[in-house]
Structure formats: structure tokens, C-alpha cells
Design a protein around this motif. Structure first.
Motif, PDB file in Angstrom:
ATOM      1  N   SER A  16       0.817  -1.215   0.000  1.00  0.00           N
ATOM      2  CA  SER A  16       0.000   0.000   0.000  1.00  0.00           C
ATOM      3  C   SER A  16       0.847   1.260   0.000  1.00  0.00           C
ATOM      4  O   SER A  16       0.341   2.356  -0.245  1.00  0.00           O
ATOM      5  N   THR A  17       2.160   1.126   0.208  1.00  0.00           N
ATOM      6  CA  THR A  17       3.027   2.309   0.244  1.00  0.00           C
ATOM      7  C   THR A  17       4.054   2.362  -0.874  1.00  0.00           C
ATOM      8  O   THR A  17       4.468   3.437  -1.272  1.00  0.00           O
ATOM      9  N   VAL A  18       4.484   1.219  -1.404  1.00  0.00           N
ATOM     10  CA  VAL A  18       5.557   1.186  -2.416  1.00  0.00           C
ATOM     11  C   VAL A  18       4.971   0.921  -3.799  1.00  0.00           C
ATOM     12  O   VAL A  18       4.280  -0.072  -4.017  1.00  0.00           O
ATOM     13  N   ALA A  19       5.280   1.825  -4.743  1.00  0.00           N
ATOM     14  CA  ALA A  19       4.810   1.675  -6.123  1.00  0.00           C
ATOM     15  C   ALA A  19       5.790   2.334  -7.083  1.00  0.00           C
ATOM     16  O   ALA A  19       6.557   3.217  -6.697  1.00  0.00           O
ATOM     17  N   PHE A  20       5.749   1.891  -8.335  1.00  0.00           N
ATOM     18  CA  PHE A  20       6.528   2.479  -9.416  1.00  0.00           C
ATOM     19  C   PHE A  20       5.568   2.900 -10.526  1.00  0.00           C
ATOM     20  O   PHE A  20       4.540   2.252 -10.729  1.00  0.00           O
ATOM     21  N   ALA A  21       5.917   3.956 -11.247  1.00  0.00           N
ATOM     22  CA  ALA A  21       5.137   4.413 -12.398  1.00  0.00           C
ATOM     23  C   ALA A  21       6.075   4.589 -13.573  1.00  0.00           C
ATOM     24  O   ALA A  21       7.248   4.928 -13.409  1.00  0.00           O
ATOM     25  N   SER A  22       5.561   4.362 -14.792  1.00  0.00           N
ATOM     26  CA  SER A  22       6.371   4.566 -15.998  1.00  0.00           C
ATOM     27  C   SER A  22       5.527   5.260 -17.051  1.00  0.00           C
ATOM     28  O   SER A  22       4.298   5.205 -17.018  1.00  0.00           O
ATOM     29  N   THR A  32       7.335   5.711  -1.908  1.00  0.00           N
ATOM     30  CA  THR A  32       7.433   4.824  -0.746  1.00  0.00           C
ATOM     31  C   THR A  32       6.469   5.268   0.353  1.00  0.00           C
ATOM     32  O   THR A  32       6.516   4.749   1.460  1.00  0.00           O
ATOM     33  N   ASP A  33       5.603   6.242   0.021  1.00  0.00           N
ATOM     34  CA  ASP A  33       4.659   6.766   1.012  1.00  0.00           C
ATOM     35  C   ASP A  33       3.216   6.759   0.489  1.00  0.00           C
ATOM     36  O   ASP A  33       2.432   7.647   0.773  1.00  0.00           O
ATOM     37  N   GLY A  34       2.902   5.758  -0.310  1.00  0.00           N
ATOM     38  CA  GLY A  34       1.540   5.609  -0.800  1.00  0.00           C
ATOM     39  C   GLY A  34       1.129   6.623  -1.846  1.00  0.00           C
ATOM     40  O   GLY A  34      -0.057   6.819  -2.087  1.00  0.00           O
ATOM     41  N   GLY A  35       2.089   7.267  -2.489  1.00  0.00           N
ATOM     42  CA  GLY A  35       1.790   8.212  -3.563  1.00  0.00           C
ATOM     43  C   GLY A  35       1.784   9.668  -3.145  1.00  0.00           C
ATOM     44  O   GLY A  35       1.565  10.544  -3.976  1.00  0.00           O
ATOM     45  N   ALA A  36       2.048   9.956  -1.886  1.00  0.00           N
ATOM     46  CA  ALA A  36       2.099  11.355  -1.443  1.00  0.00           C
ATOM     47  C   ALA A  36       3.235  12.101  -2.137  1.00  0.00           C
ATOM     48  O   ALA A  36       3.076  13.263  -2.530  1.00  0.00           O
TER      49      ALA A  36
END
Length: 102
Positions: A16-22, A32-36
Motif C-alpha cells: 500500500s506504500t511502495v509503487a513504481f510508475a512509468s 514509498t509513502d503511498g503516492g504522497a
């Protein structure tokens, strides 16, 4: 923030906190903070890339795929990281346009 010349094509999250975008124009970022907040990452080299797929296997193992813009051979490219995006390595350059990773 994201520059207005960037289109986000894919987002992959493992928690719920770690994501990558391309996306377009060499854009790959990580939260690493849910998209903040998002941190732009330096992934590609040697051209302008458009990435259409990003896939997280774990918080550290991530694959991003796309192709070089303006390349008339339409060769696809895959980059991978095993350290959460700190460093990236080109994996393959022999496929045609890559729009999805499974």
C-alpha cells in the motif's frame, strides 16, 4: 510533480506504500509513502524511451518495458532492478514494441 510533457502509462504496486510508475519521455518514478510524493529515477540511456509496462515482483525487483522513440526498427527494451530502483540494467533489446509485462 509530473511534467506536463509526460504521460503515465503504467503503475505497479507491491504494498500500500511502495509503487513504481512509468510513461513517456524516459519517465520512471517511485513512491514509498503511498503516492504522497514521487521520486523520478534515472533508468534509460542512449535515447528517448516510452515505457508502457512496469511490473513489480517485490519491493526490490522491478521490470520496465518499452521502446526507443523514433527508432524505425521498433525494437523493444526491458530494464530491470533488483535494488529497489537504485540501479538498472538493460535486459534485452531484441523484441519488437513491448506494451505489457506479465
Amino acid at each position: 510533480g509530473v511534467a506536463s510533457t509526460v504521460d503515465i502509462n503504467a503503475i505497479s504496486s507491491i504494498t500500500s506504500t511502495v509503487a513504481f510508475a512509468s510513461g513517456t519521455n524516459n519517465y520512471v518514478s517511485k513512491t514509498t509513502d503511498g503516492g504522497a510524493t514521487w521520486t523520478a529515477l534515472s533508468v534509460f540511456s542512449g535515447g528517448t524511451y516510452s515505457s508502457y509496462s512496469i511490473s513489480m515482483v517485490s519491493a526490490n525487483a522491478v521490470f520496465v518495458a518499452g521502446f526507443i522513440l523514433g527508432d524505425t526498427t521498433y525494437q523493444g527494451i526491458v530494464y530491470k532492478t533488483f535494488d529497489g530502483g537504485a540501479s538498472w540494467k538493460q535486459d534485452t533489446f531484441a523484441l519488437e514494441n513491448i506494451y505489457s509485462l506479465a
